[in-house]
Design an enzyme around this catalytic site. Structure first.
Site, PDB file in Angstrom:
ATOM      1  N   LYS A 196       0.876  -1.177   0.000  1.00 39.55           N
ATOM      2  CA  LYS A 196       0.000   0.000   0.000  1.00 39.55           C
ATOM      3  C   LYS A 196       0.911   1.225   0.000  1.00 39.55           C
ATOM      4  O   LYS A 196       0.828   2.105   0.877  1.00 39.55           O
ATOM      5  CB  LYS A 196      -0.927  -0.077   1.235  1.00 39.55           C
ATOM      6  CG  LYS A 196      -2.056   0.911   1.253  1.00 39.55           C
ATOM      7  CD  LYS A 196      -3.141   0.627   0.242  1.00 39.55           C
ATOM      8  CE  LYS A 196      -4.182   1.725   0.260  1.00 39.55           C
ATOM      9  NZ  LYS A 196      -5.078   1.702  -0.900  1.00 39.55           N
ATOM     10  N   ASP A 229      -5.501  -3.173  -2.391  1.00 39.39           N
ATOM     11  CA  ASP A 229      -6.926  -3.119  -2.742  1.00 39.39           C
ATOM     12  C   ASP A 229      -7.135  -3.638  -4.162  1.00 39.39           C
ATOM     13  O   ASP A 229      -8.056  -4.427  -4.429  1.00 39.39           O
ATOM     14  CB  ASP A 229      -7.490  -1.691  -2.569  1.00 39.39           C
ATOM     15  CG  ASP A 229      -6.501  -0.595  -2.940  1.00 39.39           C
ATOM     16  OD1 ASP A 229      -5.341  -0.920  -3.264  1.00 39.39           O
ATOM     17  OD2 ASP A 229      -6.887   0.582  -2.919  1.00 39.39           O
ATOM     18  N   ASP A 253      -2.363 -12.131   5.416  1.00 41.54           N
ATOM     19  CA  ASP A 253      -3.408 -12.789   6.199  1.00 41.54           C
ATOM     20  C   ASP A 253      -4.739 -12.693   5.445  1.00 41.54           C
ATOM     21  O   ASP A 253      -5.451 -13.681   5.239  1.00 41.54           O
ATOM     22  CB  ASP A 253      -3.500 -12.081   7.562  1.00 41.54           C
ATOM     23  CG  ASP A 253      -4.386 -12.818   8.544  1.00 41.54           C
ATOM     24  OD1 ASP A 253      -4.919 -13.886   8.180  1.00 41.54           O
ATOM     25  OD2 ASP A 253      -4.564 -12.323   9.669  1.00 41.54           O
ATOM     26  N   ASP A 257      -6.592 -15.829   2.800  1.00 41.04           N
ATOM     27  CA  ASP A 257      -7.929 -16.388   3.053  1.00 41.04           C
ATOM     28  C   ASP A 257      -8.857 -16.158   1.865  1.00 41.04           C
ATOM     29  O   ASP A 257      -9.671 -17.013   1.525  1.00 41.04           O
ATOM     30  CB  ASP A 257      -8.544 -15.796   4.328  1.00 41.04           C
ATOM     31  CG  ASP A 257      -8.169 -16.616   5.559  1.00 41.04           C
ATOM     32  OD1 ASP A 257      -7.141 -17.327   5.479  1.00 41.04           O
ATOM     33  OD2 ASP A 257      -8.879 -16.547   6.568  1.00 41.04           O
TER      34      ASP A 257
END
Ligand code: NAD
Length: 369
Positions: A196, A229, A253, A257
């Site tokens: 980011k 994003d 993390d 997922d």
């Protein structure tokens, strides 16, 4: 095919629920392949999680810690279950797992996610989007905002405030990037850094360090950078564009997922945690108490974790044979209940394990012929 003889010290931690069932099948496969190609494992089985709480009133007993530290690799099933849900804090089965990762100093968490043609219709996404996905997320596991200091909740005159700190050193970024670059070289030679950097100075350091390493040491690897994003969106819109993704603890993390949903079953997802002397290899799923002891568990995540262990031990030929055997089992339509659909053959945990074993041994035979 590497047929050199070598003996590896392996600690197995079957754990709870379906852990022992899937572990049995992974060991069946690696033993059988080892018998043909020449390696052996000396196995020490130890207790962790609920099983260790029952026996020693401790989810990660000292004896288990010592055998893990002495091993060349640790293979773990899963921990936890309703029987131990009343335990709190350090007495929870899962705290044994966190302590194990810390003990082994595994700073790099690797999660491969692949969706072969034969599994595409099990995905929650459209099959034409997910088919052919074959990516690896390399997540930094021991630094970043989960561990950074200062962190606190405190009362002020304006009310309570809370803060965490995202902190990374150049060396922390370099060591995880090295692992990611090496995996990219073994795969399709493409690395995507997810960060980011438009907002976070910690990400700007990641970008500078990774670009410098790319220029000086890994210019043969194709390097791409994406904001997190956008990366989340791209993983849903076009996951097959990725090869290896390297990212920080927090972003890894979340993205791992997200990516884990692509194949449609948790029973397909292996992982490896590397960085210390001893690597830890475990399926992503938990102990699945709802199906434990019924022969319904999908052992493929555990078997694929064992194949990652073979890779890490330098037995890449054997690891590839195991992965090919898994692929053939899926292509031929053999499935445990979690992935079964019309037209497939419903199999037990053991039947899948035996079939993978058979196909792996057959492939080695055909390579030798
Ligand atoms: P889970 O992964 O155990 O199960 C979620 C769902 O997926 C269940 O319906 C289960 O039947 C199914 N599933 C999982 N693995 C499967 C497999 N190999 N084959 C077929 N189906 C499979 O997650 P949960 O239910 O949230 O947690 C159960 C217990 O496991 C809890 O105690 C939790 O804390 C623990 N847990 C442990 C780990 C670990 O050991 N690494 C990870 C996650 C959860």
């Amino acid at each position: 095919m590497d047929t050199s003889h070598k003996t590896y010290a392996l600690t197995t931690l079957p754990g709870d629920g379906i852990g022992p069932e899937v572990m049995r099948e992974a060991l069946r496969v690696v033993h059988a392949v080892g018998e043909v190609v020449g390696y052996t494992f000396t196995i020490t089985e130890a207790l962790i999680g609920g099983a260790a709480l029952d026996a020693h009133d401790n989810p990660f007993p000292l004896e288990t810690q010592n055998t893990c530290l002495a091993a060349d690799a640790v293979l773990l099933g899963a921990v936890g279950g309703p029987k131990w849900d009343h335990h709190v804090g350090d007495m929870r089965p899962e705290s044994g797992l966190l302590a194990l990762r810390k003990l082994l100093g595994t700073y790099a968490n690797l999660r491969p996610v692949s969706v072969p043609e034969s599994l595409a219709s099990s995905s929650p996404l459209r099959s034409d989007i997910v088919a052919g996905t074959d990516l690896l997320i390399v997540r930094e596991l021991t630094g970043g905002i989960y561990f950074g200091e200062p962190k606190n909740r405190e009362a002020t005159e304006e009310g309570e405030v809370a803060y965490n700190t995202m902190v990374y050193s150049t060396e922390e970024i370099r060591r995880i990037t090295r692992i990611a670059m090496q995996w990219a070289r073994k795969r399709k030679n493409k690395l995507t850094l997810v960060d980011k950097a438009n907002v976070l100075v910690a990400s700007q350091l990641w970008r500078d360090v990774v670009r410098k390493m790319h220029k000086e040491e890994y210019s043969d690897v194709e390097l791409d950078v994406l904001y997190v994003d956008n990366a989340a969106m791209q993983l849903v819109l076009a996951p097959s564009q990725f090869d290896v993704i390297v990212t920080s603890n927090l972003f890894g993390d979340i993205l791992s997922d997200l990516a884990a949903t692509l194949p449609g079953s948790l029973g397909m997802l292996p992982s490896a945690s590397l960085g210390g002397r001893t690597g830890l290899f475990e399926p992503v799923h938990g102990s699945a108490p709802d199906i434990a002891g019924q022969g319904k568990a999908n052992p493929l995540a555990m078997i694929l974790s064992a194949s990652m262990m073979l890779d890490a031990l330098g037995r890449s030929d054997a690891a590839t044979v195991v992965r090919n055997a898994v692929q053939r089992v899926l292509d031929e339509g053999y499935r445990t209940g979690d992935m079964w659909k019309e037209g497939c053959t419903l199999c037990s945990t053991e039947e899948i394990g035996k079939r993978v074993t058979q196909y792996a041994v057959e492939e080695i035979g055909s390579l030798a012929a």
